[in-house]
Scaffold this active site. Structure first.
Site, PDB file in Angstrom:
ATOM      1  N   PRO A  88       0.828  -1.221   0.000  1.00  0.00           N
ATOM      2  CA  PRO A  88       0.000   0.000   0.000  1.00  0.00           C
ATOM      3  C   PRO A  88       0.863   1.272   0.000  1.00  0.00           C
ATOM      4  CG  PRO A  88      -0.716  -1.544   1.710  1.00  0.00           C
ATOM      5  CD  PRO A  88       0.584  -2.055   1.181  1.00  0.00           C
ATOM      6  N   GLU A 115       1.928  -8.872   8.586  1.00  0.00           N
ATOM      7  CA  GLU A 115       1.985  -7.402   8.690  1.00  0.00           C
ATOM      8  C   GLU A 115       2.900  -6.803   7.628  1.00  0.00           C
ATOM      9  OE1 GLU A 115      -0.319  -6.128  10.675  1.00  0.00           O
ATOM     10  OE2 GLU A 115      -0.680  -8.275  10.975  1.00  0.00           O
ATOM     11  N   ARG A 153      -0.586  -7.526 -21.384  1.00  0.00           N
ATOM     12  CA  ARG A 153      -1.480  -7.141 -22.490  1.00  0.00           C
ATOM     13  C   ARG A 153      -0.839  -6.195 -23.478  1.00  0.00           C
ATOM     14  NH1 ARG A 153      -6.418  -6.445 -22.353  1.00  0.00           N
ATOM     15  NH2 ARG A 153      -6.499  -4.370 -22.733  1.00  0.00           N
ATOM     16  N   ASP A 167      -4.441   4.114 -29.079  1.00  0.00           N
ATOM     17  CA  ASP A 167      -3.399   5.141 -29.025  1.00  0.00           C
ATOM     18  C   ASP A 167      -3.501   5.888 -27.694  1.00  0.00           C
ATOM     19  OD1 ASP A 167      -5.294   7.280 -29.266  1.00  0.00           O
ATOM     20  OD2 ASP A 167      -5.317   6.962 -31.431  1.00  0.00           O
TER      21      ASP A 167
HETATM   22  C1  4H7 Z   1       2.865  -5.186   2.103  1.00  0.00           C
HETATM   23  C2  4H7 Z   1       2.711  -4.796   3.410  1.00  0.00           C
HETATM   24  C3  4H7 Z   1      -0.691  -4.445  -1.763  1.00  0.00           C
HETATM   25  C4  4H7 Z   1       1.910  -5.957   1.483  1.00  0.00           C
HETATM   26  C5  4H7 Z   1       1.585  -5.178   4.102  1.00  0.00           C
HETATM   27  C6  4H7 Z   1      -0.566  -5.432  -0.808  1.00  0.00           C
HETATM   28  C7  4H7 Z   1      -2.599  -3.630  -0.612  1.00  0.00           C
HETATM   29  C8  4H7 Z   1      -1.721  -3.524  -1.664  1.00  0.00           C
HETATM   30  C9  4H7 Z   1       0.770  -6.374   2.170  1.00  0.00           C
HETATM   31  C10 4H7 Z   1       0.595  -5.960   3.499  1.00  0.00           C
HETATM   32  C11 4H7 Z   1      -1.471  -5.482   0.216  1.00  0.00           C
HETATM   33  C12 4H7 Z   1      -1.865  -2.443  -2.689  1.00  0.00           C
HETATM   34  C13 4H7 Z   1      -0.647  -7.723   4.554  1.00  0.00           C
HETATM   35  C14 4H7 Z   1      -0.944  -5.431   5.277  1.00  0.00           C
HETATM   36  C15 4H7 Z   1      -2.020  -8.060   5.056  1.00  0.00           C
HETATM   37  C16 4H7 Z   1      -2.315  -5.803   5.786  1.00  0.00           C
HETATM   38  C17 4H7 Z   1      -3.700  -7.562   6.659  1.00  0.00           C
HETATM   39  C18 4H7 Z   1      -0.249  -7.202   1.472  1.00  0.00           C
HETATM   40  N1  4H7 Z   1      -2.485  -4.573   0.299  1.00  0.00           N
HETATM   41  N2  4H7 Z   1      -0.552  -6.334   4.223  1.00  0.00           N
HETATM   42  N3  4H7 Z   1      -2.375  -7.205   6.176  1.00  0.00           N
HETATM   43  N4  4H7 Z   1      -2.652  -1.424  -2.402  1.00  0.00           N
HETATM   44  N5  4H7 Z   1      -1.419  -6.436   1.218  1.00  0.00           N
HETATM   45  O1  4H7 Z   1      -1.260  -2.527  -3.744  1.00  0.00           O
END
Ligand code: 4H7
Length: 224
Positions: A88, A115, A153, A167
């Site tokens: 995230p 986590e 793709r 395009d």
């Molecule tokens: C990295 C760190 C990508 C990846 C924490 C992955 C959203 C996205 C993850 C976590 C993702 C995105 C693990 C934190 C599961 C929360 C319950 C995997 N979430 N998570 N925990 N926005 N989750 O691209």
């Protein structure tokens, strides 16, 4: 293009490896997808790859050593690969980033669980952090599949219809409305112009509808 995926759930990738456009691209050797089970790089007999967070708190954290060893093994055969962590906190995936990624020969995608991973992996081993949007999902696997699909793709030969990629002007707009048979259903009709056979008129109508829909639903997209 080659994708190497580091994950605790390699079976999830059968969703794209065995069905649809990605499966066909693999059969045509246009792309390859290798999955790496992170547990295979554990150093104990229980195959643990996680531990409690320093400082306390809920959940577990993926440890440095298995991830680092797995990346090293991938780099033995593919030294030039770019290592991406799906999280995230990453750079938001959009069409611009997709078009940068298609230039690469090889991508290694690290999928987080629990986590997340020990910060020292991000500092030392990751080239790029990517987020597929501002929400949290339970693991990086679905995000990795989104990246693989969006990138693949665009590779030559992957779509059956070579000309179907738009395009860049049209990429920044929403699609025009689509219709198929029958011509009338429950008194709903098909726009007359689409039945006219006049391709220039049809193209003009579609562009106009794209612009109209973009202005209505996603004014932020149309600004360019
Ligand atoms: C990295 C760190 C990508 C990846 C924490 C992955 C959203 C996205 C993850 C976590 C993702 C995105 C693990 C934190 C599961 C929360 C319950 C995997 N979430 N998570 N925990 N926005 N989750 O691209």
């Amino acid at each position: 293009m080659q994708f190497d995926i580091i994950t605790l759930f390699p079976e999830m990738f059968s969703a794209i490896k065995e069905e649809g456009i990605i499966a066909r691209a693999i059969k045509k050797s246009l792309i390859s997808i290798n999955t790496w089970q992170l547990r295979d790089f554990s150093s104990n007999k229980y195959k643990n790859v996680d531990d409690k967070p320093y400082g306390g708190g809920a959940g577990m954290v993926l440890q440095v050593k298995p991830i680092r060893d797995c990346i090293a093994e991938i780099k033995n055969s593919t030294p030039k690969t770019k290592v991406v962590y799906l999280s995230p906190q990453g750079r938001r995936l959009d069409q611009g980033l997709v078009e940068e990624l298609i230039k690469l020969e090889s991508l290694t995608l690290l999928c987080g669980r629990y986590e997340g991973i020990d910060e020292r992996v991000i500092e030392n081993d990751i080239d790029l952090e990517i987020s597929i949007g501002d929400y949290v999902i339970s693991g990086g696997e679905l995000a990795a599949m989104v990246v693989i699909d969006a990138v693949s793709r665009h590779l030559p030969g992957v779509l059956g219809n070579e000309g179907s990629l738009k395009d860049s002007f049209k990429e920044d707009l929403l699609d025009y409305p689509h219709y198929t048979r029958p011509e009338v259903i429950d008194s709903q009709t098909v726009p007359e112009v689409l039945l006219s056979g006049n391709q220039a008129k049809i193209d003009e109508w579609r562009t106009k509808e794209s612009l109209k829909k973009t202005k209505e639903k996603r004014p932020d997209l149309g600004e360019k």
